[in-house]
Design an enzyme around this catalytic site. Sequence first.
Site, PDB file in Angstrom:
ATOM      1  N   ASP A  10     -73.988  49.308 -44.802  1.00 18.38           N
ATOM      2  CA  ASP A  10     -75.263  49.719 -45.411  1.00 18.38           C
ATOM      3  C   ASP A  10     -76.481  49.324 -44.584  1.00 18.38           C
ATOM      4  OD1 ASP A  10     -74.677  46.997 -46.036  1.00 18.38           O
ATOM      5  OD2 ASP A  10     -76.329  47.011 -47.448  1.00 18.38           O
TER       6      ASP A  10
ATOM      7  N   TYR B 269     -79.726  44.031 -35.972  1.00 17.63           N
ATOM      8  CA  TYR B 269     -78.753  43.003 -35.585  1.00 17.63           C
ATOM      9  C   TYR B 269     -78.710  42.770 -34.078  1.00 17.63           C
ATOM     10  CZ  TYR B 269     -76.689  42.315 -40.203  1.00 17.63           C
ATOM     11  OH  TYR B 269     -76.486  41.972 -41.511  1.00 17.63           O
TER      12      TYR B 269
END
Length: 443
Positions: free
Chosen positions: A170, A266
Amino acid sequence: MNKHSVLIAGGGSTFTPGIVLMLLDNLDKFPIKELKFYDNDAERQETIGKACAIILKEKAPDIVFSYTTEPAEAFSGIDFVMAHIRVGKYAMRELDEKIPLKYGVLGQETCGPGGIAYGMRSIGGVLELLDYMEKYSPNAWMLNYSNPAAIVAEATRKLRPNAKILNICDMPLGIEMRMAEILELESRKEMDIRYYGLNHFGWWCDIRDKAGNDLMPKLKEHVAKHGYVVQEELSSQQHCDASWLDTFAKAKDVYPLAPDTMPNTYLKYYLFPDYVVKHSNIEYTRANEVMDGREKFVFGECNKVIEQGSSADCELHTDDHAEYIVDLARAIAYNTKERMLLIVPNNGSISNFNSTAMVEIPCLVGSNGPEPLSIGEIPLFQKGMMDQQVAVEKLVVEAWIEKSYQKLWQAITLSKTVPSASVAKFILDDLIKANKDFWPELN
Protein backbone atom coordinates in the site's frame (compact mmCIF):
# COMPACT_ATOMS: atom_id res chain seq x y z
CA MET A 1 -23.43 -10.03 -8.36
CA ASN A 2 -22.27 -13.17 -6.60
CA LYS A 3 -21.66 -12.87 -2.87
CA HIS A 4 -18.21 -13.88 -1.67
CA SER A 5 -16.71 -15.70 1.26
CA VAL A 6 -13.65 -13.88 2.64
CA LEU A 7 -11.03 -14.93 5.18
CA ILE A 8 -8.79 -12.34 6.84
CA ALA A 9 -5.59 -14.14 7.87
CA GLY A 10 -4.07 -12.15 10.68
CA GLY A 11 -7.39 -11.62 12.43
CA GLY A 12 -5.65 -10.18 15.50
CA SER A 13 -3.90 -7.44 13.53
CA THR A 14 -4.51 -3.77 14.31
CA PHE A 15 -5.26 -3.35 10.59
CA THR A 16 -8.14 -5.86 10.62
CA PRO A 17 -10.91 -3.51 11.87
CA GLY A 18 -10.01 -1.00 9.12
CA ILE A 19 -10.30 -3.71 6.48
CA VAL A 20 -13.66 -4.84 7.86
CA LEU A 21 -14.97 -1.25 7.78
CA MET A 22 -13.74 -0.82 4.20
CA LEU A 23 -15.39 -4.09 3.14
CA LEU A 24 -18.64 -2.86 4.73
CA ASP A 25 -18.35 0.47 2.88
CA ASN A 26 -18.03 -1.42 -0.42
CA LEU A 27 -20.72 -4.10 -0.16
CA ASP A 28 -22.50 -2.59 -3.17
CA LYS A 29 -19.37 -3.21 -5.28
CA PHE A 30 -18.14 -6.38 -3.57
CA PRO A 31 -20.96 -8.25 -1.78
CA ILE A 32 -19.98 -10.62 1.04
CA LYS A 33 -21.95 -13.59 2.37
CA GLU A 34 -19.39 -14.80 4.91
CA LEU A 35 -16.42 -13.21 6.71
CA LYS A 36 -13.96 -15.22 8.79
CA PHE A 37 -10.83 -14.34 10.77
CA TYR A 38 -7.88 -16.68 11.29
CA ASP A 39 -4.93 -16.14 13.62
CA ASN A 40 -2.62 -18.37 15.64
CA ASP A 41 -2.89 -15.97 18.62
CA ALA A 42 -6.35 -16.72 20.02
CA GLU A 43 -6.27 -14.08 22.75
CA ARG A 44 -5.28 -11.24 20.47
CA GLN A 45 -7.81 -12.24 17.83
CA GLU A 46 -10.58 -12.56 20.45
CA THR A 47 -10.58 -8.82 21.19
CA ILE A 48 -10.62 -7.79 17.52
CA GLY A 49 -13.13 -10.54 16.70
CA LYS A 50 -15.61 -9.65 19.44
CA ALA A 51 -15.55 -5.96 18.49
CA CYS A 52 -15.96 -6.73 14.77
CA ALA A 53 -18.85 -9.10 15.54
CA ILE A 54 -20.71 -6.17 17.14
CA ILE A 55 -19.89 -3.84 14.23
CA LEU A 56 -21.04 -6.44 11.66
CA LYS A 57 -24.25 -7.19 13.55
CA GLU A 58 -25.10 -3.47 13.46
CA LYS A 59 -24.06 -2.70 9.88
CA ALA A 60 -24.52 -5.98 7.95
CA PRO A 61 -26.35 -8.60 10.03
CA ASP A 62 -26.80 -10.91 7.02
CA ILE A 63 -23.03 -11.55 6.80
CA VAL A 64 -22.11 -14.81 8.56
CA PHE A 65 -19.13 -14.01 10.81
CA SER A 66 -16.71 -16.20 12.77
CA TYR A 67 -13.13 -16.31 13.97
CA THR A 68 -10.97 -19.32 14.68
CA THR A 69 -7.45 -20.68 15.21
CA GLU A 70 -8.30 -23.92 13.38
CA PRO A 71 -6.95 -23.97 9.78
CA ALA A 72 -9.54 -26.43 8.40
CA GLU A 73 -12.41 -24.34 9.77
CA ALA A 74 -10.88 -21.07 8.57
CA PHE A 75 -9.79 -22.05 5.07
CA SER A 76 -12.74 -24.20 3.99
CA GLY A 77 -15.30 -22.77 1.58
CA ILE A 78 -13.66 -19.41 0.91
CA ASP A 79 -13.12 -17.36 -2.25
CA PHE A 80 -10.46 -14.92 -1.01
CA VAL A 81 -7.79 -14.89 1.67
CA MET A 82 -6.69 -11.38 2.66
CA ALA A 83 -3.40 -12.05 4.43
CA HIS A 84 -1.51 -9.63 6.65
CA ILE A 85 0.43 -11.59 9.22
CA ARG A 86 3.33 -10.46 11.41
CA VAL A 87 5.35 -13.45 12.56
CA GLY A 88 6.86 -12.58 15.93
CA LYS A 89 4.56 -9.57 16.32
CA TYR A 90 5.84 -6.17 17.48
CA ALA A 91 8.24 -7.62 20.05
CA MET A 92 10.35 -9.03 17.20
CA ARG A 93 9.93 -5.90 15.10
CA GLU A 94 11.46 -3.95 17.99
CA LEU A 95 14.54 -6.23 17.89
CA ASP A 96 14.72 -5.95 14.07
CA GLU A 97 15.05 -2.19 14.55
CA LYS A 98 17.28 -2.06 17.63
CA ILE A 99 19.88 -4.75 16.87
CA PRO A 100 21.25 -3.08 13.68
CA LEU A 101 21.27 0.34 15.42
CA LYS A 102 23.69 -1.10 18.02
CA TYR A 103 26.21 -1.31 15.17
CA GLY A 104 25.45 2.06 13.61
CA VAL A 105 23.22 0.53 10.91
CA LEU A 106 19.63 1.67 10.36
CA GLY A 107 16.91 -0.34 11.99
CA GLN A 108 13.80 -0.53 9.81
CA GLU A 109 10.88 -2.89 9.44
CA THR A 110 11.39 -3.90 5.79
CA CYS A 111 14.74 -2.35 4.77
CA GLY A 112 18.27 -3.46 5.61
CA PRO A 113 19.07 -6.16 8.20
CA GLY A 114 15.75 -5.65 10.03
CA GLY A 115 13.81 -6.35 6.86
CA ILE A 116 15.97 -9.40 6.19
CA ALA A 117 15.30 -10.72 9.70
CA TYR A 118 11.57 -10.16 9.27
CA GLY A 119 11.70 -11.86 5.86
CA MET A 120 13.30 -14.96 7.36
CA ARG A 121 10.36 -15.13 9.80
CA SER A 122 7.64 -14.35 7.26
CA ILE A 123 8.49 -16.88 4.53
CA GLY A 124 7.35 -19.93 6.52
CA GLY A 125 4.22 -18.19 7.79
CA VAL A 126 3.00 -17.14 4.35
CA LEU A 127 3.80 -20.54 2.80
CA GLU A 128 1.78 -22.19 5.59
CA LEU A 129 -1.25 -20.01 4.77
CA LEU A 130 -0.89 -20.75 1.04
CA ASP A 131 -0.76 -24.49 1.71
CA TYR A 132 -3.88 -24.33 3.91
CA MET A 133 -5.69 -22.41 1.17
CA GLU A 134 -4.63 -24.89 -1.51
CA LYS A 135 -5.70 -27.83 0.66
CA TYR A 136 -9.11 -26.55 1.77
CA SER A 137 -10.15 -24.05 -0.95
CA PRO A 138 -8.05 -24.73 -4.06
CA ASN A 139 -9.96 -22.24 -6.21
CA ALA A 140 -9.46 -19.31 -3.81
CA TRP A 141 -7.08 -16.38 -4.35
CA MET A 142 -4.75 -14.99 -1.72
CA LEU A 143 -4.25 -11.22 -1.65
CA ASN A 144 -1.07 -10.98 0.39
CA TYR A 145 0.23 -7.78 1.93
CA SER A 146 2.31 -9.42 4.65
CA ASN A 147 5.69 -7.71 4.88
CA PRO A 148 8.43 -7.68 3.80
CA ALA A 149 6.53 -8.11 0.55
CA ALA A 150 9.62 -8.32 -1.71
CA ILE A 151 11.18 -11.27 0.14
CA VAL A 152 7.82 -13.03 0.59
CA ALA A 153 7.05 -12.58 -3.13
CA GLU A 154 10.42 -14.05 -4.15
CA ALA A 155 9.84 -17.02 -1.82
CA THR A 156 6.38 -17.74 -3.23
CA ARG A 157 7.68 -17.37 -6.81
CA LYS A 158 10.40 -19.89 -6.14
CA LEU A 159 8.66 -22.34 -3.80
CA ARG A 160 4.99 -22.12 -4.86
CA PRO A 161 5.21 -21.08 -8.54
CA ASN A 162 1.63 -22.11 -9.37
CA ALA A 163 -0.04 -20.65 -6.28
CA LYS A 164 -2.94 -18.23 -6.73
CA ILE A 165 -1.33 -15.44 -4.76
CA LEU A 166 -1.08 -11.73 -5.53
CA ASN A 167 1.55 -9.82 -3.57
CA ILE A 168 0.68 -6.18 -2.99
CA CYS A 169 1.85 -3.12 -1.06
CA ASP A 170 0.00 0.00 0.00
CA MET A 171 2.99 2.37 0.17
CA PRO A 172 2.81 3.60 -3.46
CA LEU A 173 -0.94 4.05 -2.93
CA GLY A 174 -0.32 6.26 0.11
CA ILE A 175 2.16 8.38 -1.84
CA GLU A 176 -0.23 8.64 -4.80
CA MET A 177 -2.93 9.94 -2.44
CA ARG A 178 -0.48 12.66 -1.44
CA MET A 179 0.33 13.35 -5.08
CA ALA A 180 -3.38 13.78 -5.81
CA GLU A 181 -3.61 16.26 -2.92
CA ILE A 182 -0.58 18.20 -4.18
CA LEU A 183 -2.17 18.29 -7.66
CA GLU A 184 -5.56 19.30 -6.18
CA LEU A 185 -7.28 16.23 -7.62
CA GLU A 186 -10.24 14.54 -5.96
CA SER A 187 -8.65 11.09 -6.03
CA ARG A 188 -5.47 9.26 -7.00
CA LYS A 189 -7.70 7.37 -9.47
CA GLU A 190 -7.72 10.51 -11.64
CA MET A 191 -4.05 9.78 -12.41
CA ASP A 192 -2.61 7.24 -14.85
CA ILE A 193 0.78 6.21 -13.56
CA ARG A 194 3.80 4.35 -14.85
CA TYR A 195 6.01 2.99 -12.08
CA TYR A 196 8.82 0.45 -11.84
CA GLY A 197 11.06 -1.01 -9.17
CA LEU A 198 11.05 -3.58 -6.42
CA ASN A 199 8.80 -3.41 -3.39
CA HIS A 200 9.64 -0.35 -1.23
CA PHE A 201 12.23 0.45 -3.88
CA GLY A 202 10.79 2.17 -6.94
CA TRP A 203 10.17 5.24 -9.09
CA TRP A 204 7.23 6.85 -10.91
CA CYS A 205 8.37 7.62 -14.45
CA ASP A 206 5.14 9.07 -15.85
CA ILE A 207 2.01 10.55 -14.26
CA ARG A 208 -0.83 11.94 -16.38
CA ASP A 209 -4.45 12.90 -15.95
CA LYS A 210 -7.19 11.06 -17.85
CA ALA A 211 -6.92 13.57 -20.71
CA GLY A 212 -3.22 12.69 -21.11
CA ASN A 213 -1.81 15.92 -19.63
CA ASP A 214 1.60 15.53 -17.99
CA LEU A 215 1.31 16.09 -14.23
CA MET A 216 4.99 15.51 -13.45
CA PRO A 217 6.20 19.15 -13.73
CA LYS A 218 3.85 20.40 -11.01
CA LEU A 219 4.68 17.43 -8.78
CA LYS A 220 8.42 17.89 -9.27
CA GLU A 221 8.17 21.54 -8.29
CA HIS A 222 6.43 20.64 -5.02
CA VAL A 223 8.62 17.63 -4.18
CA ALA A 224 11.83 19.58 -4.84
CA LYS A 225 10.75 22.03 -2.10
CA HIS A 226 8.68 19.96 0.34
CA GLY A 227 9.00 16.27 -0.52
CA TYR A 228 5.59 14.60 -0.23
CA VAL A 229 4.52 16.76 2.73
CA VAL A 230 1.10 18.15 1.85
CA GLN A 231 -0.27 21.64 2.44
CA GLU A 232 -2.20 20.79 5.60
CA GLU A 233 0.94 19.37 7.23
CA LEU A 234 3.02 22.34 6.13
CA SER A 235 0.65 24.60 8.03
CA SER A 236 -0.25 22.41 11.05
CA GLN A 237 2.45 19.69 11.36
CA GLN A 238 -0.14 17.46 13.03
CA HIS A 239 -1.36 15.17 10.29
CA CYS A 240 0.78 12.09 10.95
CA ASP A 241 3.50 10.64 13.20
CA ALA A 242 6.76 12.60 13.32
CA SER A 243 8.72 9.66 11.87
CA TRP A 244 6.38 9.45 8.87
CA LEU A 245 6.46 13.22 8.38
CA ASP A 246 10.25 13.03 8.23
CA THR A 247 10.05 10.22 5.66
CA PHE A 248 7.68 12.22 3.44
CA ALA A 249 9.84 15.35 3.79
CA LYS A 250 13.10 13.50 3.02
CA ALA A 251 11.81 12.75 -0.50
CA LYS A 252 13.02 16.26 -1.41
CA ASP A 253 16.61 15.00 -0.94
CA VAL A 254 16.00 11.67 -2.70
CA TYR A 255 14.37 13.31 -5.74
CA PRO A 256 17.45 15.19 -7.19
CA LEU A 257 19.38 11.90 -7.64
CA ALA A 258 17.01 10.88 -10.45
CA PRO A 259 15.02 14.02 -11.30
CA ASP A 260 13.34 12.48 -14.36
CA THR A 261 11.35 10.33 -11.94
CA MET A 262 9.48 10.61 -8.63
CA PRO A 263 10.87 8.40 -5.84
CA ASN A 264 9.26 5.98 -3.42
CA THR A 265 9.90 7.36 0.08
CA TYR A 266 11.62 4.15 1.23
CA LEU A 267 14.59 4.98 -0.99
CA LYS A 268 15.75 7.31 1.80
CA TYR A 269 16.88 4.21 3.75
CA TYR A 270 19.20 3.11 0.95
CA LEU A 271 20.45 6.51 -0.23
CA PHE A 272 20.74 8.29 3.14
CA PRO A 273 21.36 5.53 5.71
CA ASP A 274 23.76 7.76 7.69
CA TYR A 275 21.02 10.40 8.01
CA VAL A 276 18.51 7.78 9.19
CA VAL A 277 20.87 6.39 11.85
CA LYS A 278 21.70 9.89 13.08
CA HIS A 279 17.98 10.66 13.48
CA SER A 280 17.13 7.34 15.17
CA ASN A 281 16.71 6.74 18.88
CA ILE A 282 17.82 3.22 19.81
CA GLU A 283 15.72 3.44 22.99
CA TYR A 284 12.54 4.35 21.12
CA THR A 285 12.14 3.15 17.54
CA ARG A 286 9.16 3.00 15.19
CA ALA A 287 8.03 -0.28 16.82
CA ASN A 288 7.72 1.55 20.14
CA GLU A 289 5.77 4.36 18.44
CA VAL A 290 3.34 1.80 16.99
CA MET A 291 2.95 -0.11 20.27
CA ASP A 292 2.28 3.12 22.15
CA GLY A 293 0.12 4.60 19.39
CA ARG A 294 -1.77 2.45 16.92
CA GLU A 295 -1.68 -0.71 19.04
CA LYS A 296 -3.13 0.94 22.16
CA PHE A 297 -5.65 2.94 20.14
CA VAL A 298 -7.09 -0.01 18.16
CA PHE A 299 -7.28 -2.40 21.11
CA GLY A 300 -8.65 0.39 23.32
CA GLU A 301 -11.41 1.15 20.81
CA CYS A 302 -12.20 -2.55 20.37
CA ASN A 303 -12.49 -3.02 24.14
CA LYS A 304 -14.78 0.03 24.27
CA VAL A 305 -17.06 -1.49 21.61
CA ILE A 306 -17.15 -4.81 23.52
CA GLU A 307 -17.87 -3.17 26.90
CA GLN A 308 -20.74 -1.02 25.61
CA GLY A 309 -22.02 -3.69 23.21
CA SER A 310 -22.25 -1.07 20.47
CA SER A 311 -20.01 0.81 18.03
CA ALA A 312 -21.51 4.19 19.01
CA ASP A 313 -18.72 6.78 19.45
CA CYS A 314 -16.21 4.24 18.12
CA GLU A 315 -13.24 5.95 16.48
CA LEU A 316 -12.03 2.97 14.45
CA HIS A 317 -11.72 3.95 10.80
CA THR A 318 -10.95 2.50 7.39
CA ASP A 319 -7.31 2.19 6.33
CA ASP A 320 -5.94 3.57 3.08
CA HIS A 321 -4.69 0.21 1.91
CA ALA A 322 -8.03 -1.49 2.57
CA GLU A 323 -9.55 0.28 -0.45
CA TYR A 324 -6.82 -1.18 -2.64
CA ILE A 325 -7.63 -4.70 -1.44
CA VAL A 326 -11.31 -4.29 -2.28
CA ASP A 327 -10.40 -3.04 -5.77
CA LEU A 328 -8.10 -6.02 -6.26
CA ALA A 329 -10.70 -8.54 -5.10
CA ARG A 330 -13.28 -6.94 -7.40
CA ALA A 331 -10.87 -7.10 -10.35
CA ILE A 332 -10.49 -10.85 -9.88
CA ALA A 333 -14.14 -11.54 -9.04
CA TYR A 334 -15.63 -9.48 -11.89
CA ASN A 335 -12.78 -9.37 -14.44
CA THR A 336 -12.66 -5.55 -14.32
CA LYS A 337 -9.16 -5.31 -15.86
CA GLU A 338 -8.38 -2.53 -13.40
CA ARG A 339 -4.86 -1.15 -13.66
CA MET A 340 -3.04 -1.77 -10.37
CA LEU A 341 0.51 -1.94 -9.02
CA LEU A 342 1.46 -5.52 -8.13
CA ILE A 343 4.65 -7.43 -7.34
CA VAL A 344 5.07 -9.91 -10.20
CA PRO A 345 7.85 -11.86 -11.98
CA ASN A 346 9.58 -9.48 -14.39
CA ASN A 347 9.54 -11.84 -17.39
CA GLY A 348 10.83 -9.08 -19.69
CA SER A 349 8.49 -6.27 -18.58
CA ILE A 350 11.61 -4.30 -17.69
CA SER A 351 13.62 -5.32 -20.72
CA ASN A 352 17.12 -4.74 -19.32
CA PHE A 353 16.55 -6.39 -15.92
CA ASN A 354 16.67 -9.89 -14.40
CA SER A 355 13.71 -11.84 -15.80
CA THR A 356 13.14 -13.80 -12.55
CA ALA A 357 13.16 -10.70 -10.31
CA MET A 358 9.91 -9.91 -8.51
CA VAL A 359 9.25 -6.36 -9.70
CA GLU A 360 6.57 -3.85 -8.73
CA ILE A 361 4.89 -2.59 -11.90
CA PRO A 362 1.42 -1.73 -13.22
CA CYS A 363 -0.71 -4.71 -14.25
CA LEU A 364 -4.20 -5.15 -15.67
CA VAL A 365 -6.02 -7.45 -13.25
CA GLY A 366 -8.79 -9.81 -14.25
CA SER A 367 -10.16 -13.24 -13.40
CA ASN A 368 -6.96 -14.97 -14.47
CA GLY A 369 -4.81 -12.72 -12.32
CA PRO A 370 -2.40 -9.98 -13.44
CA GLU A 371 -1.26 -9.06 -16.96
CA PRO A 372 1.93 -7.04 -16.41
CA LEU A 373 2.44 -3.97 -18.60
CA SER A 374 5.65 -3.41 -20.53
CA ILE A 375 8.02 -0.85 -19.01
CA GLY A 376 10.91 -1.10 -21.47
CA GLU A 377 14.47 -0.15 -20.53
CA ILE A 378 15.23 1.62 -17.27
CA PRO A 379 18.19 3.97 -16.61
CA LEU A 380 21.53 2.67 -15.34
CA PHE A 381 21.29 4.34 -11.92
CA GLN A 382 17.97 2.71 -11.07
CA LYS A 383 19.00 -0.59 -12.65
CA GLY A 384 22.24 -0.67 -10.63
CA MET A 385 20.40 -0.08 -7.38
CA MET A 386 17.76 -2.67 -8.23
CA ASP A 387 20.36 -5.27 -9.26
CA GLN A 388 22.00 -4.96 -5.85
CA GLN A 389 18.73 -5.09 -3.92
CA VAL A 390 17.21 -7.98 -5.87
CA ALA A 391 20.38 -9.98 -5.18
CA VAL A 392 19.86 -9.34 -1.46
CA GLU A 393 16.27 -10.60 -1.68
CA LYS A 394 17.20 -13.72 -3.65
CA LEU A 395 20.05 -14.55 -1.24
CA VAL A 396 17.68 -14.29 1.74
CA VAL A 397 15.26 -16.76 0.15
CA GLU A 398 18.11 -19.12 -0.78
CA ALA A 399 19.44 -18.84 2.79
CA TRP A 400 16.00 -19.80 4.15
CA ILE A 401 15.66 -22.78 1.76
CA GLU A 402 19.23 -24.04 2.24
CA LYS A 403 19.48 -23.02 5.94
CA SER A 404 22.67 -21.27 4.89
CA TYR A 405 24.52 -18.96 7.28
CA GLN A 406 26.87 -18.08 4.41
CA LYS A 407 24.12 -16.83 2.11
CA LEU A 408 22.43 -14.80 4.85
CA TRP A 409 25.77 -13.17 5.70
CA GLN A 410 26.19 -12.38 1.99
CA ALA A 411 22.68 -10.91 1.85
CA ILE A 412 23.25 -8.58 4.81
CA THR A 413 26.71 -7.62 3.49
CA LEU A 414 25.25 -6.79 0.08
CA SER A 415 22.53 -4.52 1.50
CA LYS A 416 23.30 -0.91 0.64
CA THR A 417 22.48 -0.01 4.26
CA VAL A 418 25.41 -2.02 5.71
CA PRO A 419 28.98 -0.62 5.60
CA SER A 420 31.06 -3.82 5.74
CA ALA A 421 31.09 -7.61 5.93
CA SER A 422 32.37 -7.52 9.52
CA VAL A 423 29.47 -5.31 10.66
CA ALA A 424 27.12 -7.61 8.72
CA LYS A 425 28.46 -10.61 10.66
CA PHE A 426 28.02 -8.94 14.07
CA ILE A 427 24.43 -8.05 13.20
CA LEU A 428 23.69 -11.52 11.79
CA ASP A 429 25.00 -13.30 14.90
CA ASP A 430 22.82 -11.12 17.14
CA LEU A 431 19.79 -11.65 14.89
CA ILE A 432 20.27 -15.44 14.96
CA LYS A 433 20.09 -15.42 18.78
CA ALA A 434 17.02 -13.16 18.77
CA ASN A 435 15.20 -15.25 16.14
CA LYS A 436 15.96 -18.74 17.47
CA ASP A 437 12.23 -19.51 17.82
CA PHE A 438 11.38 -18.28 14.29
CA TRP A 439 14.20 -18.94 11.80
CA PRO A 440 15.37 -22.28 10.42
CA GLU A 441 18.58 -23.36 12.17
CA LEU A 442 21.39 -22.12 9.93
CA ASN A 443 24.41 -24.26 8.95
